[in-house]
Enzyme design. Sequence first.
Site, PDB file in Angstrom:
ATOM      1  CD  GLU A  67      58.506  -1.952 -19.242  1.00 33.49           C
ATOM      2  OE1 GLU A  67      58.311  -3.195 -19.422  1.00 33.49           O
ATOM      3  OE2 GLU A  67      57.794  -1.410 -18.331  1.00 33.49           O
ATOM      4  NE  ARG A 116      50.835  11.776  -7.565  1.00 34.08           N
ATOM      5  CZ  ARG A 116      50.911  11.314  -8.854  1.00 34.08           C
ATOM      6  NH1 ARG A 116      49.640  11.472  -9.693  1.00 34.08           N
ATOM      7  NH2 ARG A 116      51.544  10.230  -9.397  1.00 34.08           N
TER       8      ARG A 116
END
Length: 182
Positions: free
Chosen positions: A104, A67
């Site tokens: 993570e 984007r």
Amino acid sequence: MHLLNENDKTFLLHSIREIEDFPKPGIKFKDITTLLGDTNAFNLLMDHLASRYENQKIDYIAGIESRGFIFGAALAARLRTRFVPIRKPGKLPYTTISEKYSLEYGVDEVSIHIDAFSGVAHPRVLLIDDLIATGGTATAAVKLITKAGATCVEACFVMNLTFLQGDLDIKKMTSVYSVLEV
């Protein structure tokens, strides 16, 4: 430098659709396709960014996949400057340099062409993306710009999810500007 008033910020914020539980339960996804599809909202945003950066002597605008490509290429066209894509590994056809960053549960990576900023002495780069969340990708992108021999003069985001504090590490390396903060 041109600043958006609260009415303009509210208008832009309302042009972004929120999708509950996407891509997984508990996430409220900010869908910028509705902003892109709204001529008034998109032009307000691009006019604002062009005004902000028109006198900043930006040599390149680097957009983060995918984007960031939309906003970066549009802004580069308005400022009559160059655009450089920052991509995931294996997506660029020429020799690249990369920067890894932690997720993570694992590691990811961003890449640019090794000669992305050649042709300009002491290149000044604006980094742009649609959203800053945890900041891993953007932090790696700033490091990558530096590794490529350029100076990242600012990291710009359409939206900052402030509760995740993803901008804090980036602020240690460069200035950060967010059009909208939620």
